[in-house]
Design a protein around this motif. Sequence first.
Motif, PDB file in Angstrom:
ATOM      1  N   THR A 126      21.656 -19.071  20.678  1.00 21.16           N
ATOM      2  CA  THR A 126      21.026 -19.897  21.703  1.00 21.16           C
ATOM      3  C   THR A 126      21.641 -19.642  23.073  1.00 21.16           C
ATOM      4  OG1 THR A 126      22.531 -21.668  21.143  1.00 21.16           O
ATOM      5  CG2 THR A 126      20.373 -21.747  20.132  1.00 21.16           C
ATOM      6  N   VAL A 127      22.965 -19.506  23.118  1.00 21.80           N
ATOM      7  CA  VAL A 127      23.591 -19.391  24.430  1.00 21.80           C
ATOM      8  C   VAL A 127      23.393 -17.993  25.023  1.00 21.80           C
ATOM      9  CG1 VAL A 127      25.740 -19.529  25.698  1.00 21.80           C
ATOM     10  CG2 VAL A 127      25.238 -21.221  23.996  1.00 21.80           C
ATOM     11  N   ILE A 128      23.554 -16.944  24.209  1.00 22.41           N
ATOM     12  CA  ILE A 128      23.301 -15.602  24.748  1.00 22.41           C
ATOM     13  C   ILE A 128      21.809 -15.396  24.926  1.00 22.41           C
ATOM     14  CG2 ILE A 128      23.480 -13.127  24.311  1.00 22.41           C
ATOM     15  CD1 ILE A 128      26.105 -13.576  23.001  1.00 22.41           C
ATOM     16  N   GLY A 129      21.052 -15.662  23.846  1.00 23.22           N
ATOM     17  CA  GLY A 129      19.609 -15.463  23.921  1.00 23.22           C
ATOM     18  C   GLY A 129      18.974 -16.340  24.982  1.00 23.22           C
ATOM     19  N   GLY A 130      19.412 -17.582  25.091  1.00 22.01           N
ATOM     20  CA  GLY A 130      18.797 -18.503  26.037  1.00 22.01           C
ATOM     21  C   GLY A 130      19.402 -18.425  27.419  1.00 22.01           C
ATOM     22  N   VAL A 131      20.676 -18.814  27.522  1.00 22.87           N
ATOM     23  CA  VAL A 131      21.275 -18.960  28.852  1.00 22.87           C
ATOM     24  C   VAL A 131      21.524 -17.601  29.499  1.00 22.87           C
ATOM     25  CG1 VAL A 131      23.191 -19.893  30.147  1.00 22.87           C
ATOM     26  CG2 VAL A 131      22.340 -21.114  28.158  1.00 22.87           C
ATOM     27  N   LEU A 132      22.224 -16.716  28.765  1.00 19.99           N
ATOM     28  CA  LEU A 132      22.616 -15.446  29.381  1.00 19.99           C
ATOM     29  C   LEU A 132      21.396 -14.570  29.685  1.00 19.99           C
ATOM     30  CD1 LEU A 132      25.405 -14.634  30.166  1.00 19.99           C
ATOM     31  CD2 LEU A 132      25.545 -13.182  28.175  1.00 19.99           C
ATOM     32  N   PHE A 133      20.468 -14.471  28.724  1.00 25.75           N
ATOM     33  CA  PHE A 133      19.255 -13.693  28.994  1.00 25.75           C
ATOM     34  C   PHE A 133      18.471 -14.344  30.125  1.00 25.75           C
ATOM     35  CE2 PHE A 133      18.425 -10.900  25.000  1.00 25.75           C
ATOM     36  CZ  PHE A 133      19.734 -10.471  25.044  1.00 25.75           C
ATOM     37  N   TRP A 177      17.866  -2.849  26.280  1.00 27.33           N
ATOM     38  CA  TRP A 177      17.840  -2.445  24.868  1.00 27.33           C
ATOM     39  C   TRP A 177      19.233  -2.385  24.267  1.00 27.33           C
ATOM     40  CZ3 TRP A 177      13.852  -3.411  22.269  1.00 27.33           C
ATOM     41  CH2 TRP A 177      12.586  -3.360  22.861  1.00 27.33           C
ATOM     42  N   PHE A 178      20.220  -1.942  25.066  1.00 26.10           N
ATOM     43  CA  PHE A 178      21.597  -1.958  24.537  1.00 26.10           C
ATOM     44  C   PHE A 178      22.010  -3.389  24.205  1.00 26.10           C
ATOM     45  CE2 PHE A 178      22.204   2.382  26.150  1.00 26.10           C
ATOM     46  CZ  PHE A 178      22.938   2.902  25.106  1.00 26.10           C
ATOM     47  N   TRP A 179      21.671  -4.312  25.081  1.00 23.96           N
ATOM     48  CA  TRP A 179      22.036  -5.711  24.839  1.00 23.96           C
ATOM     49  C   TRP A 179      21.400  -6.228  23.558  1.00 23.96           C
ATOM     50  CZ3 TRP A 179      24.969  -9.829  25.861  1.00 23.96           C
ATOM     51  CH2 TRP A 179      25.783  -9.801  26.996  1.00 23.96           C
ATOM     52  N   VAL A 180      20.073  -6.007  23.414  1.00 23.41           N
ATOM     53  CA  VAL A 180      19.375  -6.592  22.266  1.00 23.41           C
ATOM     54  C   VAL A 180      19.872  -5.960  20.968  1.00 23.41           C
ATOM     55  CG1 VAL A 180      17.152  -6.816  21.144  1.00 23.41           C
ATOM     56  CG2 VAL A 180      17.367  -7.286  23.566  1.00 23.41           C
ATOM     57  N   ILE A 181      20.000  -4.617  20.972  1.00 23.34           N
ATOM     58  CA  ILE A 181      20.439  -3.958  19.738  1.00 23.34           C
ATOM     59  C   ILE A 181      21.881  -4.345  19.427  1.00 23.34           C
ATOM     60  CG2 ILE A 181      20.926  -1.707  18.722  1.00 23.34           C
ATOM     61  CD1 ILE A 181      18.463  -0.693  20.357  1.00 23.34           C
ATOM     62  N   GLY A 182      22.723  -4.367  20.465  1.00 23.05           N
ATOM     63  CA  GLY A 182      24.110  -4.777  20.257  1.00 23.05           C
ATOM     64  C   GLY A 182      24.190  -6.199  19.723  1.00 23.05           C
ATOM     65  N   PHE A 183      23.347  -7.048  20.266  1.00 21.21           N
ATOM     66  CA  PHE A 183      23.349  -8.437  19.801  1.00 21.21           C
ATOM     67  C   PHE A 183      23.012  -8.505  18.321  1.00 21.21           C
ATOM     68  CE2 PHE A 183      21.502 -12.460  18.779  1.00 21.21           C
ATOM     69  CZ  PHE A 183      22.354 -13.354  19.395  1.00 21.21           C
ATOM     70  N   CYS A 184      21.954  -7.797  17.922  1.00 18.37           N
ATOM     71  CA  CYS A 184      21.557  -7.856  16.512  1.00 18.37           C
ATOM     72  C   CYS A 184      22.641  -7.265  15.623  1.00 18.37           C
ATOM     73  CB  CYS A 184      20.244  -7.106  16.302  1.00 18.37           C
ATOM     74  SG  CYS A 184      18.884  -7.904  17.144  1.00 18.37           S
ATOM     75  N   LEU A 185      23.244  -6.153  16.073  1.00 20.82           N
ATOM     76  CA  LEU A 185      24.285  -5.509  15.270  1.00 20.82           C
ATOM     77  C   LEU A 185      25.464  -6.443  15.058  1.00 20.82           C
ATOM     78  CD1 LEU A 185      24.641  -1.829  16.461  1.00 20.82           C
ATOM     79  CD2 LEU A 185      24.002  -2.679  14.210  1.00 20.82           C
ATOM     80  N   GLY A 226      29.629  -5.121  19.277  1.00 16.79           N
ATOM     81  CA  GLY A 226      30.294  -5.530  20.511  1.00 16.79           C
ATOM     82  C   GLY A 226      30.408  -4.369  21.490  1.00 16.79           C
ATOM     83  N   LEU A 227      30.717  -3.192  20.939  1.00 20.02           N
ATOM     84  CA  LEU A 227      30.813  -2.016  21.818  1.00 20.02           C
ATOM     85  C   LEU A 227      29.456  -1.696  22.439  1.00 20.02           C
ATOM     86  CD1 LEU A 227      33.190   0.311  19.782  1.00 20.02           C
ATOM     87  CD2 LEU A 227      33.713  -1.028  21.817  1.00 20.02           C
ATOM     88  N   VAL A 228      28.398  -1.839  21.639  1.00 23.14           N
ATOM     89  CA  VAL A 228      27.057  -1.544  22.162  1.00 23.14           C
ATOM     90  C   VAL A 228      26.729  -2.525  23.294  1.00 23.14           C
ATOM     91  CG1 VAL A 228      24.608  -1.429  21.606  1.00 23.14           C
ATOM     92  CG2 VAL A 228      26.287  -0.583  19.975  1.00 23.14           C
ATOM     93  N   ILE A 229      27.092  -3.810  23.098  1.00 27.15           N
ATOM     94  CA  ILE A 229      26.859  -4.785  24.169  1.00 27.15           C
ATOM     95  C   ILE A 229      27.661  -4.386  25.407  1.00 27.15           C
ATOM     96  CG2 ILE A 229      27.166  -7.178  24.887  1.00 27.15           C
ATOM     97  CD1 ILE A 229      26.604  -8.037  22.066  1.00 27.15           C
ATOM     98  N   ALA A 230      28.901  -3.916  25.180  1.00 26.54           N
ATOM     99  CA  ALA A 230      29.724  -3.515  26.318  1.00 26.54           C
ATOM    100  C   ALA A 230      29.039  -2.393  27.097  1.00 26.54           C
ATOM    101  CB  ALA A 230      31.101  -3.069  25.838  1.00 26.54           C
ATOM    102  N   ILE A 231      28.403  -1.453  26.360  1.00 28.37           N
ATOM    103  CA  ILE A 231      27.654  -0.393  27.055  1.00 28.37           C
ATOM    104  C   ILE A 231      26.524  -1.018  27.856  1.00 28.37           C
ATOM    105  CG2 ILE A 231      26.257   1.687  26.755  1.00 28.37           C
ATOM    106  CD1 ILE A 231      27.844   2.240  24.204  1.00 28.37           C
ATOM    107  N   GLY A 232      25.869  -2.041  27.268  1.00 25.56           N
ATOM    108  CA  GLY A 232      24.809  -2.739  27.995  1.00 25.56           C
ATOM    109  C   GLY A 232      25.307  -3.314  29.303  1.00 25.56           C
ATOM    110  N   VAL A 233      26.500  -3.945  29.262  1.00 21.13           N
ATOM    111  CA  VAL A 233      27.065  -4.525  30.488  1.00 21.13           C
ATOM    112  C   VAL A 233      27.347  -3.429  31.507  1.00 21.13           C
ATOM    113  CG1 VAL A 233      29.010  -5.797  31.432  1.00 21.13           C
ATOM    114  CG2 VAL A 233      28.030  -6.483  29.262  1.00 21.13           C
TER     115      VAL A 233
END
Lengths: 197, 697
Positions: free
Chosen positions: B427-434, B462-470, B507-514
């Motif tokens: 909820t917080v990443i999907g809702g607030v952060l997105f 896409w990096f964020w979403v895939i990283g999030f799911c992973l 987490g690394l994939v999300i870091a690439i997203g950032v």
Amino acid sequence: MVEHDVVSHHQAEANDRVMFGFWVYLMTDLLMFSVLFAVYAVLHQNTAGGETGRQLFSLPLALTETLLLLTSSFTCGIAMIAARRGNKNQVLIWFGITFLLGLAFLGLELKEFSTLINEGNTLKSNAFLSSFFVLLGTHGLHITIGLLWMATTLIYIIKRGLNSSMVRKLTMLSLFWHFLDIVWIFIFTIVYLGAFS
Amino acid sequence: MKEFLVGKLNWSDLPHDWVMFGGTATFILTFIVALVVLIRTNKLKWLWNEWLTSVDPKKIGIMYFISGGVMLLRGGLDVLLMWAQQALSSGDSRGFLTAEHYQEIFTAHGNIMVFFVAMAFIFGLINYIVPLQIGARDLASPFLNTLGFWLFIGGIVMVNMFFVFGGHYAATGWLAVAPLSGKEFSPGVGVDYWIWSLMISGIGTTLGAINFIMTILKMRAPGMKLLKMPLFTWGSLCSMIMAVTVFPLLTATLFLVYFDRVLGTHFFTTLGGGDPMMYTNLIWMWGHPEVYVLILPAFGVFSEVVSTFSRKPIASYKSAVAGMIGVSAFALSVWLHHFFTMGAGADVNAFFGIMTMVIAIPTSVLVFNWIATMYKGKIKFDTPMLWFMGFVAIFAIGGITGVMLAIPPIDFQLHNSLFLVAHFHSTVIGGVLFGIFCAISYWFPKFTGIRLNERIGKLAFWFWVIGFCLSFIPMYVLGFMGASRRLDHYDASTGWQPLFILMFIGGLVIAIGVAMQLAQILASFIQKNKLRDVTGGDPWNGRTLEWATSSPPQFYNFTVIPQVSSVDAYWEMKQQGIQKPVYEDIHMPKNTAVGIYISIYGTLASFAFVWEINWIIVVSIIGIIVTFIRRAFTEDSEYTITAAEVQKLEEKRIKKSLEDDKHKADDSEEEMGVIELVKFIINFVLNIIKNKSWRKW
């Protein structure tokens, strides 16, 4: 002339906003007190073997404090009528009386605290006394701030005269003062009368 | 004597393990480098006059974004440390963090992400966008706004202070539940750092929220009735009303914890009649509504974006407003679902369980409203819309698992498990952060006059979403397998390690997203001629008033305050044709440094409260009072720009923007991709080295 009207209209709108904001602020303060009241309600029987409110409190003292504060609210009201009429001397006199009454209230409250503490009933003693001291102490702190505020505003009125911005500050101050009066009525009812019910 | 001068400060408390020392060095070095650069380029005065003392909500908004962005990196680094530890620390291996240090990291992670990232961005957005959307020139009290901002910065200083002055951060979890947070079980200064960073930033939040309520209720353009306000403003209003309702509870509760620790009172102690469970109640009475304070403006953002990019009005404006009001009303009566296991009894649990399920109804009203808005719309899939769709998918998962957790018998199984952690991150990443990312990609052209690079932006998404799911789908699974939260070590026989490793990879994939997001902003500025918005401030064909201003808007926002007669005020203006402005005098607030001074005193006082240095406490409180009185009796805090000057400023702006538009590169130039960006940076650095251009600095 037109120019002046525009400016004063702008000023009136600003005053209106500030007053509204001050009401919102008072509500947030009220919520803070509501937490302290709730905490007192939960903890007031947790004396951990110590004395209860019925044994510790003096109802005549609390009544005197209440009357002092109620009277100060009344004189504060009269002072505000004078302020709206632009009567500087009366404002100074009636707020002066309000100030002294407030000071007397604070004195009595401190006396009550010191008596309790001297008898070994401190805020460390038990949960009941912790919540009692913090609830009343917070109210007392607000009264102190109110007195400080009153004193500075009066000094500035003596220096600068009673202009519209001073009247606005006085209106906010009087709201604050009446608000503290209302909180005290709840304290008197819940803490003192509650202990003897 | 030493105790009088420096209280409990002690050499031996200074940081002495390597991970922490890295933090200390980074902080101090960054500060020194920034200072040196500013002095060398003679920008210190400019920074002070134009930014730090500014009362312009747009500049304060940008400063909120920058501090929020920095804190996002800081909090994100914490995540990588934690997940690396969990991926390694199975069976005989103990990983690289001690249990104590691990606890401090997850505590700091929670506090930083909620208070100094999410709140920062939300307040930044409200600051920047709300006055523009309601057709106002500034806020009701510009002074309260800068004061609130600088108190928030004071909070950031406090939460990172242990890097410099030593001691440790709290190791109690982000809400410092009693009696663990008492002196008995947490004897160090960590909990005190926690108390005071939340205390001053919380007071800043309360002041800011009061200010926005005044602004939204009292300063709307003529004709903008409450039911004609844009939905982002509605979301902000609901959120700020909730903030003034619950933040005083936080302030009061924090004071009580501090009294317990320092004065020896018995509010939440196990002895002397104290009641630790009361703390849990009080803190969650603030803590649960707090997440709705964050999500409601995000709901507002999505409402704006979905309607703009579907090129039609929101499907049902009134039900969207009702949904937001419904969410904020119910949000105040669900807090007990955080501790069904406390033993409040079946009836109480049932009530709060049902209330929690009920709150899903107004939320679903909003979600279906957005989906209905897309139906038969001509949808454009720009990055803001992508973030919105990512939000719908991930937030739906978070919502559904939330309803699962709202059922007390299920909660008894899943309480304190990783399932819960995965739920609230959905909820917080999907809702607030997105929502924040969506808002920034949507309003970036308004902030700067430049569109964001779409190519890298889509990659980042896409990096964020895939990283999030992973990382979070394995976390749900681990929760079902019985992994509890805040775990720094587990037995090899559990077989959890592969899933934890997967989480770390995510987490690394999300870091690439950032990193992509940073690259996106950088690339947009590099190609600013290509990406310049030549539409005069309305790149998306927007519907609400913020698009009626230039990009970035003049410091007085509107030359003429618009007349409003419908929800999509600017859309209507465009239909009817925009009229030539008649200039008028404008009153604007003067810049002031008083907010900074009060915040410095406040931070000093907090520091002294933590280390119990009484003389600093006394001095700084006197400082606050004196500064405040002097400010209160300053009469001329405004100045007037005459109509003639306004006209001149406008003409200058129009001339400049026409000139800038000539520089716009033709559309044949391609938008930069990541590879081109890297090449560009390498060339740039090589050029500097070749030409020895540092000598000129």
